[in-house]
Design a protein around this motif. Structure first.
Motif, PDB file in Angstrom:
ATOM      1  N   LEU A  59      -3.133  -2.066   4.726  1.00  0.00           N
ATOM      2  CA  LEU A  59      -2.948  -0.694   4.275  1.00  0.00           C
ATOM      3  C   LEU A  59      -3.858   0.197   5.119  1.00  0.00           C
ATOM      4  O   LEU A  59      -5.023  -0.132   5.323  1.00  0.00           O
ATOM      5  CB  LEU A  59      -3.366  -0.618   2.804  1.00  0.00           C
ATOM      6  CG  LEU A  59      -3.330   0.726   2.122  1.00  0.00           C
ATOM      7  CD1 LEU A  59      -1.897   1.240   2.032  1.00  0.00           C
ATOM      8  CD2 LEU A  59      -3.916   0.597   0.712  1.00  0.00           C
ATOM      9  N   LEU A  67       1.332  -6.438  -0.524  1.00  0.00           N
ATOM     10  CA  LEU A  67       0.700  -5.670   0.549  1.00  0.00           C
ATOM     11  C   LEU A  67      -0.210  -6.591   1.348  1.00  0.00           C
ATOM     12  O   LEU A  67      -1.009  -7.335   0.771  1.00  0.00           O
ATOM     13  CB  LEU A  67      -0.178  -4.584  -0.049  1.00  0.00           C
ATOM     14  CG  LEU A  67       0.303  -3.150  -0.153  1.00  0.00           C
ATOM     15  CD1 LEU A  67      -0.850  -2.261  -0.589  1.00  0.00           C
ATOM     16  CD2 LEU A  67       0.875  -2.659   1.167  1.00  0.00           C
ATOM     17  N   ASP A 109       4.247   4.041   0.352  1.00  0.00           N
ATOM     18  CA  ASP A 109       4.193   4.529  -1.038  1.00  0.00           C
ATOM     19  C   ASP A 109       2.755   4.526  -1.551  1.00  0.00           C
ATOM     20  O   ASP A 109       2.340   5.442  -2.265  1.00  0.00           O
ATOM     21  CB  ASP A 109       5.067   3.648  -1.941  1.00  0.00           C
ATOM     22  CG  ASP A 109       6.546   3.822  -1.622  1.00  0.00           C
ATOM     23  OD1 ASP A 109       6.879   4.778  -0.874  1.00  0.00           O
ATOM     24  OD2 ASP A 109       7.369   3.000  -2.087  1.00  0.00           O
ATOM     25  N   THR A 110       2.007   3.500  -1.184  1.00  0.00           N
ATOM     26  CA  THR A 110       0.613   3.413  -1.649  1.00  0.00           C
ATOM     27  C   THR A 110      -0.219   4.542  -1.035  1.00  0.00           C
ATOM     28  O   THR A 110      -1.065   5.143  -1.707  1.00  0.00           O
ATOM     29  CB  THR A 110       0.019   2.033  -1.270  1.00  0.00           C
ATOM     30  OG1 THR A 110       0.919   1.033  -1.727  1.00  0.00           O
ATOM     31  CG2 THR A 110      -1.343   1.817  -1.881  1.00  0.00           C
ATOM     32  N   LEU A 159      -5.393  -3.574  -4.545  1.00  0.00           N
ATOM     33  CA  LEU A 159      -3.943  -3.747  -4.386  1.00  0.00           C
ATOM     34  C   LEU A 159      -3.615  -4.872  -3.401  1.00  0.00           C
ATOM     35  O   LEU A 159      -2.634  -5.588  -3.556  1.00  0.00           O
ATOM     36  CB  LEU A 159      -3.298  -2.442  -3.896  1.00  0.00           C
ATOM     37  CG  LEU A 159      -3.334  -1.288  -4.899  1.00  0.00           C
ATOM     38  CD1 LEU A 159      -2.898   0.011  -4.244  1.00  0.00           C
ATOM     39  CD2 LEU A 159      -2.423  -1.601  -6.094  1.00  0.00           C
ATOM     40  N   ASP A 211       0.375   7.651  -2.887  1.00  0.00           N
ATOM     41  CA  ASP A 211      -0.308   7.591  -4.186  1.00  0.00           C
ATOM     42  C   ASP A 211      -1.801   7.855  -4.059  1.00  0.00           C
ATOM     43  O   ASP A 211      -2.387   8.544  -4.883  1.00  0.00           O
ATOM     44  CB  ASP A 211      -0.206   6.166  -4.752  1.00  0.00           C
ATOM     45  CG  ASP A 211       1.017   6.000  -5.618  1.00  0.00           C
ATOM     46  OD1 ASP A 211       1.780   6.974  -5.733  1.00  0.00           O
ATOM     47  OD2 ASP A 211       1.189   4.886  -6.155  1.00  0.00           O
ATOM     48  N   ILE A 212      -2.413   7.246  -3.042  1.00  0.00           N
ATOM     49  CA  ILE A 212      -3.881   7.246  -2.977  1.00  0.00           C
ATOM     50  C   ILE A 212      -4.449   8.455  -2.236  1.00  0.00           C
ATOM     51  O   ILE A 212      -5.431   9.046  -2.685  1.00  0.00           O
ATOM     52  CB  ILE A 212      -4.402   5.931  -2.320  1.00  0.00           C
ATOM     53  CG1 ILE A 212      -4.079   4.729  -3.213  1.00  0.00           C
ATOM     54  CG2 ILE A 212      -5.899   6.017  -2.057  1.00  0.00           C
ATOM     55  CD1 ILE A 212      -4.660   3.409  -2.735  1.00  0.00           C
ATOM     56  N   ARG A 232      -9.869   0.831  -4.112  1.00  0.00           N
ATOM     57  CA  ARG A 232      -8.571   0.747  -4.802  1.00  0.00           C
ATOM     58  C   ARG A 232      -7.560   0.004  -3.933  1.00  0.00           C
ATOM     59  O   ARG A 232      -6.797  -0.831  -4.405  1.00  0.00           O
ATOM     60  CB  ARG A 232      -8.052   2.176  -5.042  1.00  0.00           C
ATOM     61  CG  ARG A 232      -7.748   2.479  -6.475  1.00  0.00           C
ATOM     62  CD  ARG A 232      -7.291   3.919  -6.595  1.00  0.00           C
ATOM     63  NE  ARG A 232      -5.857   4.007  -6.840  1.00  0.00           N
ATOM     64  CZ  ARG A 232      -5.167   5.137  -6.829  1.00  0.00           C
ATOM     65  NH1 ARG A 232      -5.771   6.279  -6.570  1.00  0.00           N
ATOM     66  NH2 ARG A 232      -3.876   5.129  -7.077  1.00  0.00           N
ATOM     67  N   GLY A 233      -7.567   0.324  -2.635  1.00  0.00           N
ATOM     68  CA  GLY A 233      -6.667  -0.343  -1.686  1.00  0.00           C
ATOM     69  C   GLY A 233      -6.937  -1.842  -1.654  1.00  0.00           C
ATOM     70  O   GLY A 233      -5.999  -2.657  -1.661  1.00  0.00           O
TER      71      GLY A 233
END
Ligand SMILES: C=C(O[C@@H]1C=C(C(=O)O)C=C[C@H]1O)C(=O)O
Length: 404
Positions: free
Chosen positions: A146, A143, A324-325, A132, A328-329, A128-129
């Protein structure tokens, strides 16, 4: 209110380690160690350290210090204690001898272990990262890096012996930064009984920032490979890491942010163009030692730590989008993992390290954490393996030689 006293220098770091008791605060580096006992007062942010120390400084009081931890999310309260008594130790000869085997004093007992997230879910989180990192969302900052982490929750009926765990960590990584500091009792999710003291204990290889004699030093790490017991394999992994374009990219983003953070405070900043290798008992890392002469020699280490934290080594780039990510994750609250831990004295001198290779202990519960930086070239399965290797610092210190 009693005075903060400084006892005569202890002979060796080992003596202070042996004197650690639950409720004290211990921090050691290659420069020696400090043990704080009792509690004169507490600061709740790095911002508050200077005023808190000024308030307890009197002509007859020897340089007070604040020692403790700042959470990953610096908007949440820190716990920086001004101890009643402070003892210092100089580095000892025996400290150089690493104990690379099993923990000499394994913590006995039957552990229940829960992975949050499960390993396969961490792989999906990294995927998922990566998505993004690849997708540009119009109107939002792109981004570029991460850092995603996972947590192992271990529990048993008997309380964890923090002193024993701290001793095991110090013996295995004698050149690292070893620490045990108490945290606020409440977790945001009220997971534990509020009567249980909570302690952050670990052995971090990463210097966020130190300040002494008008000089600032930081040593960001980013880019990692697991060590191997076979020396040829170990050397090959180190050489591959140093040559890896993906790891150098991940590293460069972190160094750039640390240099940018320190530059306004420094009249001269030295940033080596090439990273070097550093090792712990379990990992190889790319490292860059950044040094600067401060414009104002009174700038405090707490102020410098505040300017740098959280770096892209444990959060990402750009900072807010990455934070923020992460919220979320990741299916857990980082708490003080990936925060900062260290001390600062009334003259501003001190050392702060990145709170990694660490665990939060509360009674018979111990939460272990490990993460890794993700850039577009990252591979999800390798990222999982990297977190497993990083978790071994704490697992081996607990006496658990298993891959989780
Ligand atoms: C996030 C951690 O480590 C950080 C991430 C690294 C990386 O991604 O290569 C290397 C060292 C640390 O800055 C951790 O140990 O939990």
């Amino acid at each position: 209110m009693s005075l903060q006293r400084v006892a005569a220098p202890a002979a060796a770091v080992g003596e202070l380690l042996a004197a650690y008791r639950p409720g004290s605060a211990f921090f050691s580096s290659a420069d020696g160690a400090v043990l704080g006992e009792g509690e004169l007062t507490v600061a709740h942010s790095l911002d508050g350290v200077a005023d808190t120390l000024a308030a307890v400084t009197t002509p007859d009081r020897v340089r007070p210090i604040a020692i403790g931890a700042v959470p990953f999310d610096a908007r949440s309260p820190a716990r920086l204690v001004v101890p009643e008594t402070v003892r210092y130790a100089v580095p000892s000869e025996g400290r150089g001898a690493a104990d690379n085997g099993q923990a000499r004093h394994p913590l006995q007992g039957q552990w229940r272990i829960r992975a949050v997230p499960e390993p396969t879910a961490h792989v999906r989180a990294v995927e998922r990262g990566l998505k993004l990192l690849a997708d540009a969302t119009p109107g939002t900052a792109q981004l570029r890096k991460l850092v995603l982490a996972r947590c192992l929750r271990l529990s048993r009926d008997e309380p964890v012996d923090v002193a024993q765990l701290l001793g095991n960590l110090a013996r295995r990584d004698p050149h690292g930064f070893t620490f045990a500091v108490d945290l606020p009792r409440h977790t945001p999710d009220h997971r534990y009984d509020a009567d249980l003291p909570r302690t952050l204990v670990g052995a971090s290889p990463e210097l966020l920032v130190a300040k002494r004699a008008g000089q600032a030093v930081a040593q960001p790490l980013a880019g990692s490979a697991p060590r191997s017991a076979d020396s040829a394999t170990d050397q090959r992994r180190a050489a591959d890491l140093l040559a890896s374009a993906k790891d150098r990219h991940e590293h460069a983003l972190t160094v750039e942010a640390v240099a940018t953070g320190l530059r306004p405070f420094c009249r001269q900043l030295r940033v080596p163009p090439e990273p070097e290798l550093v090792k712990t008992a379990t990992m190889w890392h790319l490292a860059t030692r950044v040094t600067g002469e401060l414009h104002d020699p009174a700038t405090s280490s707490a102020e410098l730590a505040r300017a740098l934290h959280p770096t892209p080594a444990i959060c990402g780039t750009p900072t807010e989008a990455a934070r923020d990510t992460i919220t979320d994750i990741e299916p857990f609250d980082r708490g003080f993992y990936a925060g900062a831990v260290g001390y600062c004295d009334a003259a501003g001198d001190g050392e702060w390290v990145v709170a990694i290779r660490c665990a939060e202990v509360a009674g018979g519960n111990i939460d272990l954490f490990a993460g890794g930086g993700i850039v577009p070239e990252s591979d999800p399965e390798s990222e999982l393996a990297e977190t497993s290797a990083k978790l071994r610092t704490l697992l081996l210190a607990l006496g658990l030689d298993q891959s989780l």
